[in-house]
Design an enzyme around this catalytic site. Structure first.
Site, PDB file in Angstrom:
ATOM      1  CG  HIS A 117      -1.221   1.375   1.755  1.00 38.19           C
ATOM      2  ND1 HIS A 117      -0.454   2.048   2.693  1.00 38.19           N
ATOM      3  CD2 HIS A 117      -2.235   2.220   1.414  1.00 38.19           C
ATOM      4  CE1 HIS A 117      -0.989   3.227   2.925  1.00 38.19           C
ATOM      5  NE2 HIS A 117      -2.063   3.367   2.162  1.00 38.19           N
ATOM      6  NE  ARG A 271     -17.151   5.384  -9.072  1.00 36.55           N
ATOM      7  CZ  ARG A 271     -16.478   4.315  -9.524  1.00 36.55           C
ATOM      8  NH1 ARG A 271     -15.251   4.060  -9.063  1.00 36.55           N
ATOM      9  NH2 ARG A 271     -17.023   3.511 -10.413  1.00 36.55           N
TER      10      ARG A 271
END
Length: 313
Positions: A117, A271
């Protein structure tokens, strides 16, 4: 400098330069990952946020090397900072904001290749008649399923070297912060072997902080891809794949329970598909499972999931 000691910097930041850089960063990382995978490219979804702003989400699915990759750019704005952004800064509650960032999560196919990540982000909080308050945040971390000392040391030496020009204290400070942040308190277990994490960064002034963020962005591919190349062709079977899916469950737990970026995105009306693209495509969960002593699976827990000075070995 900890968030509690941080002093807001009233300096007019160049938001457009940050935005241009982040778009270029997303482009560059997508190109590097697609070139490594060779089988699949990225699908792009551009989106708009009802409350202000939007972004573009790029996803690679079912690749030869990478099972799923999500790389997001977002630039959103609103009338009031969400709770996650003001937890350590209550004086900013109710301020309007702009938030920009690139975030990515990579879930490889081969269990011997670690997940990873990375994100870099920038916040500006404003109020009528007052100078804006801004800060950078971000970092990167590595989550192996099967541990290799060579890989762990390479990852952390790369991180240390990227921080060196900003002060001898920066790598150990941000490494410690990473160890403490990517920690599943309910399991008393780190998510992986760490890396760097920083937030509320404005102590060096805008230009210098921006340079540091660029250094982190430039660090990612050279730190991660050599590890991928060392491990992607390692032979594996059902046992390793099953363990990978089980350990991915820890990724899900962290992202849904603790991750501030996930919580910020959901609280700010971002979103949903783009926010949750960080979750792995296939996951197993098993009640009270424990690895057999003496196995490579047990070694992950006993050796690698322990805070450690990987640079010194």
């Amino acid at each position: 400098m900890s968030p509690e000691k941080q002093v807001p910097v009233h300096e007019i930041p160049d938001i457009n330069s940050v935005r241009d850089y982040l778009l270029q960063l997303q482009d560059g990382i997508c190109a590097g990952i697609a070139a490594e995978d060779r089988k699949q490219g990225f699908r792009e979804d551009a989106w708009e946020r009802e409350g202000g702003g939007g972004g573009r989400t790029r996803v690679l699915v079912d690749g030869a090397v990478f099972e799923q990759v999500g790389i997001n750019f977002s630039h959103v704005s609103g009338n009031a900072l969400p709770v996650t952004a003001t937890a350590h800064r209550p004086e900013l509650a109710g301020r309007s904001f702009q938030a920009l960032g690139v975030s990515l999560v990579i879930h490889p196919r081969n269990p011997y290749v670690p997940s990873t990540h990375m994100n870099v982000r920038f916040f500006v909080a404003g109020m009528a008649g007052q100078a804006p308050v801004w800060w950078f945040g971000g970092g990167l971390d590595l989550t192996p399923y099967y541990g290799f000392e060579e890989d762990a040391r390479y990852w952390h030496v790369s991180a240390r070297d990227a921080c060196a020009e900003f002060g001898a204290d920066v790598y150990p400070r941000f490494k410690k912060w990473c160890d403490e942040y990517f920690y599943l308190r309910h399991r008393q277990e780190p998510r992986g072997i760490g890396g760097l994490f920083f937030d509320d960064l404005n102590e060096w002034g805008f230009a210098r902080c921006f340079e540091f963020v660029k250094k982190i962005g430039a660090l990612f591919l050279p730190a991660y891809l050599p590890i991928v190349r060392r491990r992607k062709d390692t032979s594996y079977g059902d046992r390793e794949r099953d363990f990978q899916r089980y350990r991915r469950g820890r990724y899900v737990e962290f992202n849904l329970v603790y991750d501030r970026g996930t919580l910020f995105g959901l609280q700010s009306g971002g979103r949903t598909e783009s926010i949750l693209v960080s979750l792995p495509p296939q996951v197993n969960w098993r009640y009270n499972w424990q690895p057999q002593p003496g196995t490579p699976e047990a070694e992950l827990y006993e050796v690698f999931l322990k805070p450690r000075d990987w640079v010194q070995g």
